[in-house]
Design a protein around this motif. Structure first.
Motif, mmCIF file in Angstrom:
data_model
loop_
_atom_site.group_PDB
_atom_site.id
_atom_site.type_symbol
_atom_site.label_atom_id
_atom_site.label_comp_id
_atom_site.label_asym_id
_atom_site.label_seq_id
_atom_site.Cartn_x
_atom_site.Cartn_y
_atom_site.Cartn_z
ATOM 1 N N SER A 55 0.835 -1.207 0.000
ATOM 2 C CA SER A 55 0.000 0.000 0.000
ATOM 3 C C SER A 55 0.866 1.251 0.000
ATOM 4 O O SER A 55 0.496 2.290 -0.552
ATOM 5 N N ARG A 56 2.046 1.142 0.603
ATOM 6 C CA ARG A 56 2.987 2.256 0.652
ATOM 7 C C ARG A 56 4.355 1.710 1.052
ATOM 8 O O ARG A 56 4.444 0.721 1.796
ATOM 9 N N VAL A 57 5.431 2.322 0.561
ATOM 10 C CA VAL A 57 6.779 1.942 0.969
ATOM 11 C C VAL A 57 7.471 3.185 1.513
ATOM 12 O O VAL A 57 7.403 4.265 0.904
ATOM 13 N N VAL A 58 8.116 3.009 2.655
ATOM 14 C CA VAL A 58 8.708 4.145 3.362
ATOM 15 C C VAL A 58 10.096 3.759 3.866
ATOM 16 O O VAL A 58 10.297 2.651 4.395
ATOM 17 N N ALA A 59 11.046 4.655 3.684
ATOM 18 C CA ALA A 59 12.377 4.501 4.272
ATOM 19 C C ALA A 59 12.763 5.848 4.863
ATOM 20 O O ALA A 59 12.344 6.898 4.359
ATOM 21 N N LEU A 60 13.539 5.842 5.905
ATOM 22 C CA LEU A 60 13.937 7.100 6.520
ATOM 23 C C LEU A 60 15.416 7.091 6.857
ATOM 24 O O LEU A 60 16.039 6.037 6.987
ATOM 25 N N ASP A 61 15.971 8.289 6.966
ATOM 26 C CA ASP A 61 17.316 8.456 7.499
ATOM 27 C C ASP A 61 17.182 8.599 9.008
ATOM 28 O O ASP A 61 16.501 9.516 9.489
ATOM 29 N N LEU A 62 17.809 7.690 9.751
ATOM 30 C CA LEU A 62 17.787 7.808 11.204
ATOM 31 C C LEU A 62 18.455 9.107 11.639
ATOM 32 O O LEU A 62 19.204 9.736 10.884
ATOM 33 N N LEU A 63 18.215 9.501 12.853
ATOM 34 C CA LEU A 63 18.770 10.728 13.394
ATOM 35 C C LEU A 63 20.284 10.781 13.157
ATOM 36 O O LEU A 63 21.007 9.830 13.460
ATOM 37 N N GLY A 64 20.757 11.905 12.593
ATOM 38 C CA GLY A 64 22.184 12.086 12.365
ATOM 39 C C GLY A 64 22.708 11.446 11.102
ATOM 40 O O GLY A 64 23.883 11.601 10.768
ATOM 41 N N ASN B 119 29.902 5.505 3.004
ATOM 42 C CA ASN B 119 30.883 5.509 4.091
ATOM 43 C C ASN B 119 31.382 6.922 4.377
ATOM 44 O O ASN B 119 31.548 7.321 5.532
ATOM 45 N N LEU B 120 31.637 7.685 3.307
ATOM 46 C CA LEU B 120 32.123 9.049 3.473
ATOM 47 C C LEU B 120 31.077 9.942 4.130
ATOM 48 O O LEU B 120 31.414 10.849 4.889
ATOM 49 N N MET B 121 29.816 9.690 3.846
ATOM 50 C CA MET B 121 28.742 10.529 4.387
ATOM 51 C C MET B 121 28.424 10.207 5.844
ATOM 52 O O MET B 121 27.712 10.974 6.502
ATOM 53 N N SER B 122 28.935 9.104 6.337
ATOM 54 C CA SER B 122 28.719 8.743 7.742
ATOM 55 C C SER B 122 29.600 9.636 8.614
ATOM 56 O O SER B 122 30.824 9.608 8.516
ATOM 57 N N ARG B 123 28.979 10.423 9.473
ATOM 58 C CA ARG B 123 29.702 11.393 10.297
ATOM 59 C C ARG B 123 30.330 10.718 11.511
ATOM 60 O O ARG B 123 29.664 9.957 12.213
ATOM 61 N N THR B 124 31.577 11.044 11.772
ATOM 62 C CA THR B 124 32.279 10.430 12.902
ATOM 63 C C THR B 124 31.591 10.748 14.229
ATOM 64 O O THR B 124 31.445 9.880 15.089
ATOM 65 N N SER B 125 31.162 11.985 14.410
ATOM 66 C CA SER B 125 30.525 12.368 15.673
ATOM 67 C C SER B 125 29.246 11.573 15.914
ATOM 68 O O SER B 125 28.934 11.198 17.050
ATOM 69 N N VAL B 126 28.510 11.294 14.842
ATOM 70 C CA VAL B 126 27.280 10.506 14.956
ATOM 71 C C VAL B 126 27.619 9.038 15.187
ATOM 72 O O VAL B 126 26.989 8.365 16.012
ATOM 73 N N TRP B 127 28.615 8.536 14.452
ATOM 74 C CA TRP B 127 29.046 7.140 14.628
ATOM 75 C C TRP B 127 29.424 6.881 16.081
ATOM 76 O O TRP B 127 29.045 5.849 16.659
ATOM 77 N N LYS B 128 30.151 7.805 16.680
ATOM 78 C CA LYS B 128 30.540 7.650 18.083
ATOM 79 C C LYS B 128 29.315 7.544 18.986
ATOM 80 O O LYS B 128 29.270 6.715 19.898
ATOM 81 N N ARG B 129 28.343 8.377 18.730
ATOM 82 C CA ARG B 129 27.137 8.383 19.572
ATOM 83 C C ARG B 129 26.313 7.108 19.364
ATOM 84 O O ARG B 129 25.788 6.550 20.334
ATOM 85 N N PHE B 130 26.195 6.677 18.123
ATOM 86 C CA PHE B 130 25.494 5.415 17.853
ATOM 87 C C PHE B 130 26.157 4.270 18.608
ATOM 88 O O PHE B 130 25.491 3.471 19.280
ATOM 89 N N MET B 131 27.476 4.154 18.452
ATOM 90 C CA MET B 131 28.199 3.042 19.052
ATOM 91 C C MET B 131 28.170 3.108 20.573
ATOM 92 O O MET B 131 27.996 2.086 21.254
ATOM 93 N N SER B 132 28.347 4.297 21.108
ATOM 94 C CA SER B 132 28.389 4.450 22.559
ATOM 95 C C SER B 132 27.048 4.158 23.208
ATOM 96 O O SER B 132 26.988 3.639 24.328
#
Length: 356
Positions: free
Chosen positions: A134-143, A268-281
């Protein structure tokens, strides 16, 4: 001599030829040794600071390679841009790709990317499943991708990310139900989501390990104290080799074509280090109790036989904690991104799952 620095004080005394009838007392020797130790420590600190400073300046001068600069100038396809909207939920401005489907009586498909990913990784699935949902949706998670970046850490908790998705779902017509499709870390987020809202199905692609060892837990605690530029240096080294770097091969394996490699390197280049740190932590692995409370008995697990990041053995562990045995597909030769490298097999498996 007391007005001199400990370093000068020590060496001025150490090179003095003592009077044969006058020897230094034990207390003066102790003081001299203490000052010597202080001097050595000061020199070590200065040397370390110098090395760190030089590394930082060298990193700033290195910049991106010509290929990396080219990839960072690219935008998403017109297809994705034409169906993109920005939605504000829980104080977070998120990018949502929202396409109407041709089967109004069927559930909505909700695609959730993994760590360092973005909605565009689902482009082939979004195009394909418009004919079957009926609908397809994808989103960019925060950051991630084009979504807002916030600096606090709690917003990147696994449960908080699930709350963002839950809030986005409330803005959509979900009267025919939702089937959530997660990739990698997105499997963990969607598992938590599945304990909060009633799903008609759950698809888990390359679900990561469901356990952190002691070393990984210590690393989580240390991450907030590691400067971004130092991690950037490691990431740059990981990208050495460009399209055939470890950074790319880790996701795609050795057999991917050049165009797919370009897309992966761009992500990979668009993945921000500051966000990666927060995700992992702030990553929290769902407990077996949470997995046992998933709101649907219809689960499809897809893995890649050559996936080094989420090995096929994880599929067995996930299955142990589900209410009923899931449908399983292990794609031979696939790495960590089968929805990109093995699109037809992934799409066919999900389509079959929809019509069960």
């Amino acid at each position: 001599m007391r007005a001199l620095s400990p370093f000068i004080y020590f060496f001025s005394h150490s090179h003095h030829t003592p009077n044969m009838t006058s020897y230094p007392s034990s207390s003066s020797i102790s003081i001299t040794r203490h000052r010597y130790n202080q001097s050595i420590m000061s020199l070590a600190i200065l040397a370390t600071a110098g090395i760190i400073g030089a590394s930082y300046m060298a990193l700033r001068k290195q910049g991106y390679t010509p290929l990396e600069k080219e990839l960072l100038t690219l935008s998403d396809s017109r297809y994705l841009l034409d169906h993109t909207e920005m939605v504000t939920v829980r104080g977070h401005r998120l990018r949502v790709v929202n396409l109407p489907g041709k089967q109004p009586e069927r559930p909505l498909l909700l695609f959730i990317h993994g760590l360092g990913g973005q909605a565009s990784q689902w482009e082939e699935q979004l195009k394909y499943f418009c004919d079957y949902a009926s609908r397809v949706v994808a989103l960019d998670l925060l950051g991630c991708g084009s979504s807002e970046v916030v600096t606090d850490w709690k917003s990147y908790d696994t449960a908080e990310l699930a709350s963002d998705i839950e809030a986005v779902a409330k803005t959509l017509d979900t009267s025919k139900g939702i089937i959530a499709i997660g990739h990698s870390y997105g499997c963990l987020v969607s598992s938590i989501l599945a304990t909060r809202i009633q799903l008609k199905g759950l698809v888990m692609i390359c679900c990561p390990r469901l356990h952190l060892d002691a070393k990984q837990k210590r690393g989580q605690k240390m991450l907030p104290f590691i400067p971004d530029w130092l991690i950037d240096r490691g990431r740059r080294a990981d990208r050495k080799g460009g399209l055939h770097s470890q950074s790319v091969n880790r996701f795609l394996g050795e057999e991917a074509d050049e165009e797919t490699r370009r897309r992966q390197l761009r992500w990979n280049l668009m993945s921000r280090t500051s966000v990666w740190k927060r995700f992992m932590s702030r990553a929290r692995i769902p407990s077996p109790e949470i997995l046992s409370k998933i709101s649907t008995n219809r689960v499809l697990i897809i893995g890649g036989s050559e996936d080094k990041m989420a090995p096929p053995s994880t599929m067995d562990i996930v299955q142990e904690h589900l209410q009923e045995a899931p449908t399983r597909l292990l794609i031979q030769g696939a790495g960590h991104m089968p929805m990109v490298t093995n699109t037809q097999q992934v799409n066919s498996a999900i389509q079959e799952f929809l019509f069960q």
